[in-house]
Scaffold this active site. Sequence first.
Site, PDB file in Angstrom:
ATOM      1  N   ASP A 102      18.992 -18.300 -50.381  1.00 33.44           N
ATOM      2  CA  ASP A 102      17.940 -19.222 -51.076  1.00 33.44           C
ATOM      3  C   ASP A 102      16.647 -19.565 -51.876  1.00 33.44           C
ATOM      4  O   ASP A 102      16.377 -18.371 -52.005  1.00 33.44           O
ATOM      5  CB  ASP A 102      17.880 -19.637 -49.212  1.00 33.44           C
ATOM      6  CG  ASP A 102      17.423 -18.744 -48.759  1.00 33.44           C
ATOM      7  OD1 ASP A 102      16.932 -16.830 -49.198  1.00 33.44           O
ATOM      8  OD2 ASP A 102      16.199 -18.196 -47.765  1.00 33.44           O
ATOM      9  N   GLU A 156      17.180 -16.736 -46.003  1.00 30.39           N
ATOM     10  CA  GLU A 156      16.018 -15.742 -45.416  1.00 30.39           C
ATOM     11  C   GLU A 156      14.725 -15.748 -45.651  1.00 30.39           C
ATOM     12  O   GLU A 156      13.978 -15.558 -44.891  1.00 30.39           O
ATOM     13  CB  GLU A 156      16.511 -14.285 -46.494  1.00 30.39           C
ATOM     14  CG  GLU A 156      15.687 -12.762 -45.910  1.00 30.39           C
ATOM     15  CD  GLU A 156      14.209 -13.364 -46.064  1.00 30.39           C
ATOM     16  OE1 GLU A 156      13.528 -12.906 -45.598  1.00 30.39           O
ATOM     17  OE2 GLU A 156      13.967 -13.954 -47.320  1.00 30.39           O
ATOM     18  N   GLU A 157      14.257 -17.514 -46.409  1.00 32.21           N
ATOM     19  CA  GLU A 157      13.401 -17.370 -46.249  1.00 32.21           C
ATOM     20  C   GLU A 157      12.582 -18.030 -45.310  1.00 32.21           C
ATOM     21  O   GLU A 157      10.989 -17.636 -44.861  1.00 32.21           O
ATOM     22  CB  GLU A 157      12.877 -17.709 -47.508  1.00 32.21           C
ATOM     23  CG  GLU A 157      12.991 -17.523 -48.504  1.00 32.21           C
ATOM     24  CD  GLU A 157      11.976 -17.125 -49.439  1.00 32.21           C
ATOM     25  OE1 GLU A 157      10.666 -16.871 -48.431  1.00 32.21           O
ATOM     26  OE2 GLU A 157      11.573 -16.870 -50.610  1.00 32.21           O
ATOM     27  N   HIS A 197       6.294 -16.172 -54.562  1.00 26.75           N
ATOM     28  CA  HIS A 197       6.203 -17.361 -53.660  1.00 26.75           C
ATOM     29  C   HIS A 197       4.810 -18.275 -54.261  1.00 26.75           C
ATOM     30  O   HIS A 197       4.107 -19.034 -53.516  1.00 26.75           O
ATOM     31  CB  HIS A 197       4.894 -17.358 -52.167  1.00 26.75           C
ATOM     32  CG  HIS A 197       6.541 -17.046 -51.206  1.00 26.75           C
ATOM     33  ND1 HIS A 197       6.539 -17.494 -49.272  1.00 26.75           N
ATOM     34  CD2 HIS A 197       7.766 -16.185 -51.311  1.00 26.75           C
ATOM     35  CE1 HIS A 197       7.690 -16.570 -49.304  1.00 26.75           C
ATOM     36  NE2 HIS A 197       8.276 -15.710 -50.507  1.00 26.75           N
TER      37      HIS A 197
END
Length: 392
Positions: A80, A138-139, A364
């Site tokens: 993702d 996962e995020e 990020h």
Amino acid sequence: MNQKLNDLWEKYYKKVYDIRHQIHMNPELGFEEYETSKLVSSELEKLGIEVTKNVAKTGVVGLIKGGYPGKTVALRADMDALRINEEGDYEFKSKNPGVMHACGHDGHTASLLGVAMMLNEIKDELHGNVKLIFQPAEEVEGGALPMIKEGVLENPKVDAVFGGHLWGSIEEGKVAVKHGAMMASPDIFTIKIHGKGGHAGVPHASVDPVPIMAQVITALQTIVSRKNDPTNPLVISCCNVHSGECHNAIPTEALIQGTVRTLNNETRDFAEEAIEKFVKGIVESQGASYEFEFIRQFPPLVNDKNMADVLEKAAKKIVGDENVFELATPSMGGEDFAFYTEEVPSSFVFVGMAKDVENPILHHNAKFAWEDKNMKNLAKTLAQVAIDFLNN
């Protein structure tokens, strides 16, 4: 075997490179990785690998059956992207406004497909099976637990799981391992303070939630500094604070949201209980009321020490003894690979990709960027650890 993996990597590198760029240009959020999932399935099917689709909605599992009977090892990659608008300027920039691969998951997915290509060529030499887990979400939501609940660790039963992350604060060419606790549980708390709104000129007629909120925020830090053993890591961060809409009216409510990071479940339990206890005492003493929610997102990622040994030895075969090191301290970031570590002996690894550790690559971040060549050490380490686990 190391030379054989080198040759196979060189054979498939251009393909892996192209796949990484394709995924990067078409990023998808958690549980929405439809095109990424199709790409993964298609590449596995081209190799003749047995494929299971739509696991936990968009997850894909490949199964390589070795030439000899034996155990089953699983290798995991996350697929993702993040809700971030990419600001980089290069040929494979995201085509999806507001969404980008800002954490390296495009590289994880492409690398694991590279592992599939390499191991599939030498499957007749393997004693057992290799499961290739391509995981969604996962995020934020966490796709590991739904995949486990849908049987990803069964049929055949998985004996160990290994995974890795391209890591922007570690020098490229280096690999970091950790025996024991490696990453924290990234839990979420929400506190709503209910007061009594009114005119700002007559505050005594109201119950002002703003100073109560301030007291709570200050007090929560004393849980870390005065109630917790200073040798035991604990983070409590208040990150979203809001109350009121104008300058001359006392609001009715105040909101505090934040995160709690711990490395073991005992501290996790303590933090949840202590936060509510502090909130209750402060809020009720001021004549207000409150709501408290504590969401346990992922557990702490605790590597099995024996599997960390296997992973460390495998990494040394790939990058050399001098380039593999033990993390001095765990990361307080979270990673839902932790759910696998709770089920079977498992271990995780960080693969460096920073040219200068004094100026790390920030995950990020809207300008997050790294070089394709760093997939080599991730892919080869995962391939090597699978071989070592099965054949030794």
